[in-house]
Design a protein around this motif. Structure first.
Motif, mmCIF file in Angstrom:
data_model
loop_
_atom_site.group_PDB
_atom_site.id
_atom_site.type_symbol
_atom_site.label_atom_id
_atom_site.label_comp_id
_atom_site.label_asym_id
_atom_site.label_seq_id
_atom_site.Cartn_x
_atom_site.Cartn_y
_atom_site.Cartn_z
ATOM 1 N N SER A 20 -8.906 38.768 34.056
ATOM 2 C CA SER A 20 -9.238 38.689 32.644
ATOM 3 C C SER A 20 -10.034 37.421 32.324
ATOM 4 C CB SER A 20 -7.950 38.714 31.810
ATOM 5 O OG SER A 20 -8.212 38.429 30.455
ATOM 6 N N SER A 21 -9.685 36.323 32.983
ATOM 7 C CA SER A 21 -10.370 35.051 32.727
ATOM 8 C C SER A 21 -11.827 35.070 33.184
ATOM 9 C CB SER A 21 -9.629 33.906 33.423
ATOM 10 O OG SER A 21 -9.827 33.932 34.829
ATOM 11 N N LEU A 22 -12.170 36.006 34.050
ATOM 12 C CA LEU A 22 -13.545 36.117 34.552
ATOM 13 C C LEU A 22 -14.409 37.022 33.685
ATOM 14 C CD1 LEU A 22 -12.727 36.731 38.352
ATOM 15 C CD2 LEU A 22 -13.052 34.528 37.203
ATOM 16 N N ALA A 23 -13.766 37.828 32.850
ATOM 17 C CA ALA A 23 -14.481 38.872 32.103
ATOM 18 C C ALA A 23 -14.818 38.435 30.685
ATOM 19 C CB ALA A 23 -13.643 40.141 32.064
ATOM 20 N N GLU A 24 -16.045 38.656 30.282
ATOM 21 C CA GLU A 24 -16.467 38.318 28.925
ATOM 22 C C GLU A 24 -16.245 39.469 27.958
ATOM 23 O OE1 GLU A 24 -20.528 37.330 29.681
ATOM 24 O OE2 GLU A 24 -20.081 35.215 30.089
ATOM 25 N N SER A 25 -16.481 40.710 28.414
ATOM 26 C CA SER A 25 -16.456 41.838 27.475
ATOM 27 C C SER A 25 -15.608 43.023 27.899
ATOM 28 C CB SER A 25 -17.894 42.346 27.247
ATOM 29 O OG SER A 25 -18.715 41.322 26.720
ATOM 30 N N ARG A 26 -15.310 43.141 29.202
ATOM 31 C CA ARG A 26 -14.612 44.359 29.619
ATOM 32 C C ARG A 26 -13.895 44.161 30.947
ATOM 33 N NH1 ARG A 26 -18.402 49.306 29.501
ATOM 34 N NH2 ARG A 26 -19.605 47.945 30.878
ATOM 35 N N VAL A 27 -12.713 44.797 31.051
ATOM 36 C CA VAL A 27 -11.966 44.874 32.306
ATOM 37 C C VAL A 27 -11.639 46.339 32.560
ATOM 38 C CG1 VAL A 27 -9.822 44.285 33.498
ATOM 39 C CG2 VAL A 27 -10.943 42.580 32.055
ATOM 40 N N ILE A 28 -11.868 46.781 33.789
ATOM 41 C CA ILE A 28 -11.510 48.150 34.185
ATOM 42 C C ILE A 28 -10.588 48.068 35.391
ATOM 43 C CG2 ILE A 28 -12.352 50.367 35.040
ATOM 44 C CD1 ILE A 28 -14.956 49.871 33.550
ATOM 45 N N LEU A 29 -9.403 48.655 35.259
ATOM 46 C CA LEU A 29 -8.402 48.613 36.319
ATOM 47 C C LEU A 29 -7.946 50.020 36.668
ATOM 48 C CD1 LEU A 29 -6.027 45.884 34.817
ATOM 49 C CD2 LEU A 29 -7.819 45.497 36.521
ATOM 50 N N SER A 30 -7.576 50.210 37.933
ATOM 51 C CA SER A 30 -6.885 51.440 38.302
ATOM 52 C C SER A 30 -5.612 51.071 39.047
ATOM 53 C CB SER A 30 -7.778 52.346 39.160
ATOM 54 O OG SER A 30 -7.884 51.864 40.480
#
Length: 228
Positions: free
Chosen positions: A152-162
């Motif tokens: 999350s700390s690396l993402a500016e606008s979106r995170v996609i997880l499976s």
């Protein structure tokens, strides 16, 4: 040494040894057995779903994306082909090497993704989108929470997880030994309750945007997109 640390060591060693050969075949297009072919089909469904989501947004070209746990490049390569600027990593040096070779073959005119061997917690940088597919299955909930927080700390606008969802059915399947069957299974398989993953993401300021479920006989993966 904690159980979580043990899991990381097991995963690294497995995917640099017997696991590398097995999963390279599964994620390729050569001959595999029935179970491996089924897992290949399910994994490809997850890749296709992610690509469909990103392409539907219409801004993939030039988008900065971190593919954490890239394996042999199953997602990194089509992302690069679509024009995204991809930084990809995997805990296995062998997987990264295979992904790099496949990217060179698939993208003769370049540019190819930037690949590095690294565990998730060591990743740095800032990216529009951070994606982590089929990795959380190797880690227990307490470890997964920290990994999601770092991603999350690396993402500016979106995170996609499976992740492999924790339901009564899949828990029973795992208990009887049908979960990722075969003699080459050498890592623990952890299921995660969707509510727990969602709670972690929401506590970090994310809003759940899209969800999907991809499943075959031996593969099941819940996909979640969170945005800001």
């Amino acid at each position: 040494m904690t159980n979580a640390v043990d899991d990381k060591s097991v995963v690294r060693e497995y995917f640099n040894a017997t696991g590398f050969d097995r999963w390279r075949r599964i994620y390729g297009d050569g001959e595999v057995n029935k179970v491996q072919r089924d897992i290949r089909k399910g994994h490809q469904q997850t890749i296709d779903t992610v690509m469909a989501w990103l392409e539907a947004d219409g801004n993939l070209k030039g988008l900065s994306i971190c593919d954490a746990g890239c394996g042999v490049g199953s997602l990194s390569i089509p992302l690069a082909q679509a024009g995204a600027v991809v930084t990809a990593s995997d805990i296995s040096q062998k997987m990264v090497g295979e992904a790099h070779e496949r990217a060179i073959a698939a993208l003769p005119a370049g540019p190819i993704p930037s690949f590095q061997a690294s565990d998730l917690e060591s990743l740095t940088g800032k990216y529009h989108t951070v994606i982590c597919l089929d990795v959380l299955i190797h880690y227990p909930q307490d470890k997964a929470a920290g990994m999601i927080q770092h991603l999350s700390s690396l993402a500016e606008s979106r995170v996609i997880l499976s992740f492999a969802p924790k339901t009564a059915f899949y828990s029973a399947l795992k208990k009887v030994g049908s979960f990722f069957p075969g003699p080459s299974k050498a890592t623990r398989a952890y299921l995660h309750a969707e509510k727990d993953i969602v709670q972690i993401l929401e506590s970090l300021g994310w809003k759940i945007e899209r969800k999907a479920m991809n499943k075959t006989q031996f593969y099941f993966s819940r996909l979640i997109e969170a945005v800001r």
